[in-house]
Design a protein around this motif. Structure first.
Motif, PDB file in Angstrom:
ATOM      1  N   GLU A 376      23.442  10.160  32.492  1.00  0.00           N
ATOM      2  CA  GLU A 376      22.586  10.023  33.670  1.00  0.00           C
ATOM      3  C   GLU A 376      23.115   8.913  34.584  1.00  0.00           C
ATOM      4  O   GLU A 376      23.075   9.026  35.814  1.00  0.00           O
ATOM      5  CB  GLU A 376      21.153   9.706  33.254  1.00  0.00           C
ATOM      6  CG  GLU A 376      20.429  10.862  32.580  1.00  0.00           C
ATOM      7  CD  GLU A 376      19.090  10.441  32.003  1.00  0.00           C
ATOM      8  OE1 GLU A 376      18.568   9.396  32.444  1.00  0.00           O
ATOM      9  OE2 GLU A 376      18.570  11.144  31.115  1.00  0.00           O
ATOM     10  N   THR A 428      18.818  19.474  45.004  1.00  0.00           N
ATOM     11  CA  THR A 428      18.410  18.093  44.750  1.00  0.00           C
ATOM     12  C   THR A 428      17.435  18.079  43.587  1.00  0.00           C
ATOM     13  O   THR A 428      16.436  18.804  43.607  1.00  0.00           O
ATOM     14  CB  THR A 428      17.731  17.479  45.985  1.00  0.00           C
ATOM     15  OG1 THR A 428      18.626  17.553  47.093  1.00  0.00           O
ATOM     16  CG2 THR A 428      17.365  16.026  45.726  1.00  0.00           C
ATOM     17  N   PRO A 430      16.379  15.373  39.823  1.00  0.00           N
ATOM     18  CA  PRO A 430      16.705  14.159  39.063  1.00  0.00           C
ATOM     19  C   PRO A 430      17.912  14.388  38.146  1.00  0.00           C
ATOM     20  O   PRO A 430      18.069  15.466  37.556  1.00  0.00           O
ATOM     21  CB  PRO A 430      15.429  13.905  38.253  1.00  0.00           C
ATOM     22  CG  PRO A 430      14.353  14.640  38.971  1.00  0.00           C
ATOM     23  CD  PRO A 430      15.006  15.835  39.573  1.00  0.00           C
ATOM     24  N   SER A 432      18.317  13.169  35.324  1.00  0.00           N
ATOM     25  CA  SER A 432      17.820  13.348  33.958  1.00  0.00           C
ATOM     26  C   SER A 432      17.554  14.824  33.663  1.00  0.00           C
ATOM     27  O   SER A 432      17.772  15.296  32.540  1.00  0.00           O
ATOM     28  CB  SER A 432      16.547  12.531  33.738  1.00  0.00           C
ATOM     29  OG  SER A 432      15.538  12.922  34.661  1.00  0.00           O
ATOM     30  N   SER A 433      17.088  15.588  34.692  1.00  0.00           N
ATOM     31  CA  SER A 433      16.835  17.023  34.505  1.00  0.00           C
ATOM     32  C   SER A 433      18.143  17.776  34.287  1.00  0.00           C
ATOM     33  O   SER A 433      18.223  18.686  33.451  1.00  0.00           O
ATOM     34  CB  SER A 433      16.104  17.594  35.725  1.00  0.00           C
ATOM     35  OG  SER A 433      14.840  16.998  35.875  1.00  0.00           O
TER      36      SER A 433
END
Length: 648
Positions: A376, A428, A430, A432-433
């Motif tokens: 990340e 777009t 995160p 982390s996703s």
């Protein structure tokens, strides 16, 4: 060609004994390689019912066949055919396909198979609304609200009115789907359709295509399996004067007059594969044939023995007769077919997920808890423009996770992330996703790959089947290179073989005829008189046929005396014949010419000549293999094998 079909039988003669646990004696050696007693016995017993040649059921005869198979494999490896890129691609394709059948989680598979069977008993007619959405999109609220709004409009305004206004075929779709059943749609869509009551519209649901709502117009029991017969008149005819539509209507009138459907099919149908059986087709279900029109006409017949009016498909003009209609097969009868479909369908994702959970319990797995946070931290917005690269100080050698004794590194996952960038262009979300989603994909892929790589060591049945295909494919390539292609491309050798053996390739006696056929003997006697008076085919039809009744049908062509359209006791001589009874009808045959027996030309006999030439080439080739490779048979052990076979 028949030589290729012979090889398909040999594909099953497996030569693998990796899992033999009893101590064996050596039955024979081929080029010094020992073949054990248990291997021979397993292959012999496995294939006994497949072998129709009684000489091959004899142990000595079968041993000869078995030995020659071994010799061919030796030759294939000597020629390094197993290193050929095409061979390796084909074997890998098969291995991947076979592996899918052994990577299933049985409980989940069984439940999905039963569900598919239950759904297969019900046909659904539906329409749907689709708002397209990228499969990996995470911001889905707008698409959800849009399809929800369209659902309300369909409820209030009607499907067709909304379709006319908003369907654009790009971002918004409103489509009538007709009738479908299990496996015709992606699984999520199928599930929503089957869970929606007739006459209602589902709430929005998501598939890989976007957000849908499905409107269920009708639900009906499956139409089952029908056995039918048909008469077909092809659209393209050698006889340019023959009008297919007129011919099928003439035949239909004869059926209405009480003439036998089966006899008319034998005499006139252009579908020769079914004509010899009175037009009877193999049983079929909805969606199984390539012609929807033909299926609908067949299933529309209400009772056994009902006959349709003439109708046209892309193949020709047809009349179809219902013979039998059976409801859908039992679960046990359909289970093997359904299992195969489930494993190829989008349902396989559920099976894979269950299998991954099972493998997690079976294997020793350890994770690096710091890995996800690290990845990340190194992602950037360049990932959404497909320009992200691994940093120079990337910790590529760190272990990401291990499965048993195999380690997967940061570098492995880093390369996976690089390749996955294409899925996130102009998006777009995160980081982390992204890491979470791609880690799950990476882990699932690799644990299943690990299972695949070790499947031969974990599953005896899989190993044996794979070995059979490996050797069978190799032998196929060998025979194609050494025999089949040589026989078909060696024009000089083929011609020389033909000249030396041309007496084998003979035409039987043939006749060129004009045949008048009728179910009414009196009408045919009139025909005979008119033909004797040199009346033409058109004159006879004009006199004896009317718009409402068709008594006479003419057929012309060149036929071998063994042709099923000619009477069994037909006398081949020029001129008008007597009246014959054949195929439940009466016939007068005007023999224009009797074509004598004679030797076929090479072109006329090419198929048979190539087959025979292949056989000769193979015999000589195998003799050469016996000279190239040594074969030693342990006669004492062979006698013991014969005793075991005799006593089993």
């Amino acid at each position: 060609m028949k030589m290729k079909f012979g090889l398909l039988l040999l594909v099953f003669f497996t030569l693998n004994l990796a899992f033999s646990q009893e101590k064996d004696e050596v039955l024979l050696k081929v080029d010094g390689e020992p073949i054990m007693t248990s291997e021979f016995l397993r292959v012999y017993n496995k294939n006994l019912d497949l072998v129709k040649d009684e000489s091959q059921k004899d142990v000595d005869g079968y041993l000869k066949l078995f030995t020659e198979y071994q010799l061919k494999l030796k030759e294939a490896r000597r020629l390094k055919l197993h290193e050929d890129a095409k061979y390796q691609r084909e074997f890998l394709r098969y291995k991947n396909q076979l592996t899918k059948n052994y990577l299933s989680e049985n409980k989940v598979t069984d439940a999905l198979v039963k569900e598919a069977y239950d759904r297969g008993n019900l046909d659904i007619n539906a329409s749907h609304v689709l708002v397209r959405l990228d499969e990996n999109a995470t911001d889905t609220l707008n698409a959800y609200n849009k399809v929800l709004n369209l659902r309300e409009r369909v409820l209030n305004e009607g499907f067709d009115a909304v379709k006319k206004e908003v369907h654009n075929g790009k971002t918004i779709f409103l489509e009538d789907l007709g009738y479908f059943s299990a496996f015709k749609m992606v699984y999520d869509f199928e599930t929503a359709a089957y869970n929606t009551p007739k006459g209602e519209i589902s709430m929005p649901f998501r598939t890989q295509f976007g957000y849908h709502v499905v409107k269920v117009n009708d639900k009906r029991p499956s139409r089952g399996t029908i056995t039918a017969a048909h008469i077909m008149i092809a659209l393209e005819q050698k006889d340019t004067l023959l009008d297919p539509e007129q011919r099928i209507n003439d035949i239909y009138k004869k059926i209405q007059q009480g003439e036998s459907f089966e006899s008319l099919a034998k005499q006139f149908s252009d579908d020769k594969s079914s004509a010899r059986n009175g037009g009877k087709l193999s049983p079929f279900k909805s969606g199984q044939l390539s012609s929807t029109e033909f299926e609908d006409q067949a299933f529309a017949l209400k009772n056994d023995e009902d006959v349709s009016k003439p109708f046209k498909t892309e193949y020709g003009w047809h009349i179809v007769k219902r013979i039998d209609l059976k409801p859908i097969q039992t679960f046990e009868e359909l289970k093997p077919t359904l299992e195969s479909k489930v494993k190829r369908d989008s349902r396989s994702k559920l099976i894979n997920a269950a299998m991954v959970n099972e493998l997690k319990k079976r294997y020793d797995i350890s994770y690096n808890e710091d890995a996800k946070g690290y990845f990340e931290s190194i992602l950037s917005n360049a990932y959404f423009t497909r320009s992200w690269k691994l940093p120079e100080e990337f910790e590529k050698d760190n272990v990401l996770f291990t499965i048993n004794n195999k380690s997967f590194t940061y570098n492995d996952f880093g390369n996976h992330l690089l390749a996955a960038q294409r899925l996130y262009i102009n998006k777009t979300m995160p980081f982390s996703s992204i890491v979470k989603t791609e880690f799950e994909r990476f882990f699932e892929s690799n644990i299943l790959q690990y299972r695949e790589e070790n499947l031969e060591f974990e599953n005896e049945e899989f190993a044996n089947i794979l070995a059979e295909y490996r050797d069978g494919l190799l032998l196929f390539d060998l025979m194609e290179n050494e025999i089949w292609n040589k026989a078909s491309k060696d024009s000089t050798g083929l011609e020389e073989y033909y000249k030396a053996n041309k007496s084998k390739y003979q035409w039987g006696k043939r006749v060129e005829v004009l045949m008048a056929s009728s179910a009414n003997k009196n009408k045919l006697q009139e025909v005979l008189k008119m033909m004797k008076n040199d009346k033409s085919e058109e004159d006879i039809k004009a006199k004896l046929n009317t718009d409402s009744e068709k008594h006479i049908i003419f057929t012309k062509g060149v036929y071998d005396l063994s042709d099923s359209r000619l009477p069994i006791d037909f006398e081949a001589k020029e001129g008008l014949s007597k009246i014959y009874r054949h195929n439940d009808a009466f016939h007068v045959i005007d023999v224009k010419a009797v074509l004598p027996e004679g030797v076929k030309t090479l072109e006329e006999a090419r198929g048979n000549v190539i087959n025979d030439y292949q056989s000769e080439l193979e015999t000589n080739w195998i003799d050469g293999l016996y000279k190239r490779f040594s074969v030693e048979v342990n006669e004492k052990v062979l006698e013991s094998v014969k005793t075991k076979i005799k006593n089993q």
